[in-house]
Write a protein that holds these residues in place. Structure first.
Motif, PDB file in Angstrom:
ATOM      1  N   MET A 198     -24.613   1.058  59.850  1.00 58.64           N
ATOM      2  CA  MET A 198     -25.408   1.484  59.169  1.00 58.64           C
ATOM      3  C   MET A 198     -25.001   2.276  57.405  1.00 58.64           C
ATOM      4  N   PRO A 199     -25.217   1.808  56.631  1.00 61.76           N
ATOM      5  CA  PRO A 199     -25.153   2.657  55.260  1.00 61.76           C
ATOM      6  C   PRO A 199     -26.275   4.187  55.850  1.00 61.76           C
ATOM      7  N   GLY A 200     -25.730   4.952  55.097  1.00 60.96           N
ATOM      8  CA  GLY A 200     -26.482   6.022  55.299  1.00 60.96           C
ATOM      9  C   GLY A 200     -27.330   6.702  54.491  1.00 60.96           C
ATOM     10  N   THR A 201     -27.994   7.377  54.356  1.00 66.64           N
ATOM     11  CA  THR A 201     -29.293   8.127  53.521  1.00 66.64           C
ATOM     12  C   THR A 201     -28.696   9.617  53.111  1.00 66.64           C
ATOM     13  N   ALA A 202     -28.189   9.922  51.896  1.00 65.20           N
ATOM     14  CA  ALA A 202     -27.784  10.760  51.152  1.00 65.20           C
ATOM     15  C   ALA A 202     -29.466  11.683  50.898  1.00 65.20           C
ATOM     16  N   VAL A 203     -29.117  13.113  51.378  1.00 59.74           N
ATOM     17  CA  VAL A 203     -30.377  14.052  51.310  1.00 59.74           C
ATOM     18  C   VAL A 203     -29.919  15.738  51.101  1.00 59.74           C
ATOM     19  N   ASN A 204     -31.238  15.782  50.204  1.00 55.37           N
ATOM     20  CA  ASN A 204     -31.407  17.515  50.379  1.00 55.37           C
ATOM     21  C   ASN A 204     -32.187  18.410  51.022  1.00 55.37           C
ATOM     22  N   VAL A 218     -39.232  14.061  58.471  1.00 54.60           N
ATOM     23  CA  VAL A 218     -39.712  12.278  57.998  1.00 54.60           C
ATOM     24  C   VAL A 218     -38.665  11.157  59.008  1.00 54.60           C
ATOM     25  N   GLY A 219     -37.667  11.557  58.550  1.00 53.97           N
ATOM     26  CA  GLY A 219     -36.313  11.362  58.992  1.00 53.97           C
ATOM     27  C   GLY A 219     -36.005   9.528  57.895  1.00 53.97           C
ATOM     28  N   ASP A 220     -35.268   9.204  58.345  1.00 49.63           N
ATOM     29  CA  ASP A 220     -34.908   7.364  58.782  1.00 49.63           C
ATOM     30  C   ASP A 220     -35.948   6.471  58.805  1.00 49.63           C
ATOM     31  N   ARG A 221     -35.695   5.864  58.210  1.00 50.99           N
ATOM     32  CA  ARG A 221     -36.712   4.426  58.746  1.00 50.99           C
ATOM     33  C   ARG A 221     -35.845   3.272  58.438  1.00 50.99           C
ATOM     34  N   PRO A 222     -35.955   2.367  60.038  1.00 48.78           N
ATOM     35  CA  PRO A 222     -35.079   0.878  59.534  1.00 48.78           C
ATOM     36  C   PRO A 222     -36.079   0.137  59.263  1.00 48.78           C
ATOM     37  N   CYS A 223     -35.221  -1.324  58.594  1.00 50.10           N
ATOM     38  CA  CYS A 223     -36.299  -2.131  58.294  1.00 50.10           C
ATOM     39  C   CYS A 223     -37.434  -2.661  58.948  1.00 50.10           C
ATOM     40  N   SER A 224     -38.317  -3.240  59.045  1.00 49.47           N
ATOM     41  CA  SER A 224     -39.178  -3.170  59.800  1.00 49.47           C
ATOM     42  C   SER A 224     -39.012  -4.223  60.394  1.00 49.47           C
ATOM     43  N   ALA A 225     -38.773  -5.532  59.644  1.00 42.27           N
ATOM     44  CA  ALA A 225     -38.095  -6.324  59.671  1.00 42.27           C
ATOM     45  C   ALA A 225     -37.169  -7.177  59.842  1.00 42.27           C
ATOM     46  N   PRO A 266     -37.815   0.599  40.501  1.00 36.45           N
ATOM     47  CA  PRO A 266     -38.992  -0.392  40.113  1.00 36.45           C
ATOM     48  C   PRO A 266     -39.940   0.047  40.459  1.00 36.45           C
ATOM     49  N   THR A 267     -40.029  -0.615  42.044  1.00 34.85           N
ATOM     50  CA  THR A 267     -41.172  -0.271  42.747  1.00 34.85           C
ATOM     51  C   THR A 267     -42.007   0.945  42.686  1.00 34.85           C
ATOM     52  N   GLN A 268     -40.825   1.841  43.356  1.00 34.96           N
ATOM     53  CA  GLN A 268     -41.022   3.277  43.426  1.00 34.96           C
ATOM     54  C   GLN A 268     -41.969   3.196  45.021  1.00 34.96           C
ATOM     55  N   GLY A 269     -41.121   2.536  46.017  1.00 30.79           N
ATOM     56  CA  GLY A 269     -41.357   1.844  47.307  1.00 30.79           C
ATOM     57  C   GLY A 269     -40.151   1.607  47.824  1.00 30.79           C
ATOM     58  N   LEU A 270     -39.806   1.642  49.261  1.00 30.42           N
ATOM     59  CA  LEU A 270     -38.651   1.310  50.082  1.00 30.42           C
ATOM     60  C   LEU A 270     -38.657  -0.482  49.737  1.00 30.42           C
ATOM     61  N   LYS A 271     -36.710  -0.911  49.806  1.00 31.80           N
ATOM     62  CA  LYS A 271     -36.506  -2.331  49.617  1.00 31.80           C
ATOM     63  C   LYS A 271     -35.322  -2.599  50.637  1.00 31.80           C
ATOM     64  N   PRO A 280     -44.529  14.805  46.944  1.00 33.42           N
ATOM     65  CA  PRO A 280     -44.515  15.780  48.512  1.00 33.42           C
ATOM     66  C   PRO A 280     -43.306  15.721  48.972  1.00 33.42           C
ATOM     67  N   PHE A 281     -41.908  16.116  49.776  1.00 34.78           N
ATOM     68  CA  PHE A 281     -41.373  15.842  49.898  1.00 34.78           C
ATOM     69  C   PHE A 281     -41.008  14.462  50.996  1.00 34.78           C
ATOM     70  N   SER A 282     -39.967  13.729  50.871  1.00 33.75           N
ATOM     71  CA  SER A 282     -39.492  12.985  51.767  1.00 33.75           C
ATOM     72  C   SER A 282     -38.982  12.265  52.087  1.00 33.75           C
ATOM     73  N   LEU A 283     -37.619  12.033  53.000  1.00 38.18           N
ATOM     74  CA  LEU A 283     -36.850  11.456  52.984  1.00 38.18           C
ATOM     75  C   LEU A 283     -36.181  10.459  51.974  1.00 38.18           C
ATOM     76  N   ASP A 284     -37.808   8.946  52.170  1.00 34.28           N
ATOM     77  CA  ASP A 284     -37.918   7.763  52.188  1.00 34.28           C
ATOM     78  C   ASP A 284     -37.211   8.301  49.811  1.00 34.28           C
ATOM     79  N   TYR A 285     -37.732   9.018  49.545  1.00 34.77           N
ATOM     80  CA  TYR A 285     -37.495   8.824  48.029  1.00 34.77           C
ATOM     81  C   TYR A 285     -36.260   9.238  47.459  1.00 34.77           C
ATOM     82  N   LEU A 286     -35.122   9.659  48.752  1.00 39.65           N
ATOM     83  CA  LEU A 286     -33.853  10.517  48.743  1.00 39.65           C
ATOM     84  C   LEU A 286     -32.482   9.056  49.245  1.00 39.65           C
TER      85      LEU A 286
END
Length: 402
Positions: A1-7, A45-52, A62-67, A279-285
């Motif tokens: 699974m592709p990863g999420t880059a974070v700081n 907060v950690g990574d989250r897989p798609c719930s679907a 564009p949506t300022q959310g997760l996709k 507020p910091f969240s890994l989701d933004y990254l």
């Protein structure tokens, strides 16, 4: 699974003998305990897989959310309970930087890769999928991956507002306006790296009280000479001036990274940090690269003090008044000093040409673009030759016409 880059209001009165801030500023701040009550524990907060479908979620600009990159499912950003963007006491950060505090944070599953060419640090979770360093476009070696070190916790994130398509449109327009850029530079998609990068910054707040001594100059005119030599001259009369001025500084931004061309990335300012920070969240990254800070908070605070000086000098000159002002000496006392460690969005183009990296920066929140491109010697020589040919033809026609 592709990863999420974070700081990862009113000015405070100065003491009887104000002290000018120095590089070692740990003992130069207010002893008021209320200044240091903003410390908080930051939850992972950690990574989250798609719930679907269980696929990879990325931050969708564009949506300022997760996709979900697989099924397109949209989900909301998750923040830690009670999360807020808060100012932090700088004394606590100084202590943590010297191993004497508990402000450092480490996020579960973080890895770090260091580019062997430019030394750029990039942290990530999951599997690192990039093949080139976003800062110098050098191929990255997977063997350079190791556990991410502890560092000052991230307090806030300014999410990307400029989408990938918008950034490419801005970049294409900028590049097409550089006629003498080499074709290799214009073909950046195959000769370089274009990445969405969260750069590490520190912002500083402070109240400054400055005692100064100087001179006030007043213009005086008088008439000299006689007859045809009669004229009016202006003289400046100086007299001593001294006093005290107050300045309040909010969100002075200082970049915590090296390897990014400072003269260009500074032109991306101002950053909309006052109201747009989240507020910091890994989701933004998720789906974006992030850079850890290379310069510690002490180094950055020294630069912040330098940035304060023009405003302090301006206040002194206004206080002196008159037509001209001289500042002979000044001493500044800083109080209520706080900071935030924040991640700010940058679209970064890096192209290697003639064995040298060339960088172009786009403010990921405002779309402001600045950078440098190489010059094509072939295009310049061809243009000169073409101009000389045209001039020769014109001269020949004039000569034939007599």
């Amino acid at each position: 699974m592709p990863g999420t880059a974070v700081n990862r209001p009113a000015p405070t009165p100065a003491p009887a003998s104000p002290v000018a801030p120095t590089a070692d500023a740990r003992d130069e701040f207010s002893d008021d305990p209320s200044v240091y009550e903003s410390y908080y524990e930051q939850e992972d907060v950690g990574d989250r897989p798609c719930s679907a479908c269980g696929g990879t979620l990325v931050f969708d600009i564009p949506t300022q959310g997760l996709k979900c990159t697989h099924c397109g499912n949209a989900e909301e950003i998750v923040h830690a309970a009670g999360a807020a963007v808060e100012e932090q006491a700088i004394k606590r950060a100084m202590a943590a930087a010297h191993g004497m505090g508990d402000r450092l944070a480490h996020y579960e599953g973080e890895k770090e890769i260091i580019c062997q060419n430019c030394g750029g640090h990039t942290t990530f979770t999951g599997t690192f999928t990039s093949t080139r360093c976003p800062y110098c476009a050098t191929p990255l070696q997977r063997t350079d991956v190791h556990e991410a070190p502890d560092r000052l916790a991230v307090d806030g994130v300014l999410p990307f507002q400029v989408s990938d398509d918008q950034a490419k449109e801005i970049l294409e327009k900028w590049i097409n306006g550089r006629w003498f850029a080499p074709n290799e530079f214009k073909k950046y998609s195959s000769h370089g790296s274009f990445s969405s990068v969260y750069a590490a910054y520190f912002t500083f707040d402070a109240e400054a009280t400055t005692d100064y001594k100087g001179q006030r100059g007043t213009n005086h005119t008088r008439t000299v000479g006689h007859g045809d030599n009669k004229r009016t001259v202006t003289e400046i009369r100086w007299r001593p001036a001294s006093g005290r001025v107050f300045n309040a500084f909010d969100d002075i931004t200082v970049q915590g990274n090296t390897g990014l061309e400072k003269r260009f990335i500074e032109k991306l300012e101002p950053w909309p940090t006052t109201n747009a920070l989240q507020p910091f969240s890994l989701d933004y990254l998720a789906g974006h690269v992030s850079r850890t800070y290379d310069r510690n908070i002490e180094e950055c605070f020294v630069e912040a003090q330098d940035k304060m000086q023009p405003q302090i000098d301006s206040s002194i000159r206004r206080d002196i008044g008159g037509d001209h002002q001289r500042i002979n000496s000044k001493k500044t006392y800083l109080a209520s000093v706080t900071y935030k460690h924040v991640l700010l969005p940058v679209w970064l183009l890096t192209v290697i040409y003639d064995n040298q990296p060339w960088q172009v920066f786009i403010n990921g929140a405002t779309g402001e673009i600045h950078g440098e491109r190489p010059w094509s010697k072939v295009k310049i020589i061809a243009t000169v030759i073409a101009v000389l040919i045209v001039i020769g033809i014109i001269l020949a026609i004039r000569a034939a016409a007599g």
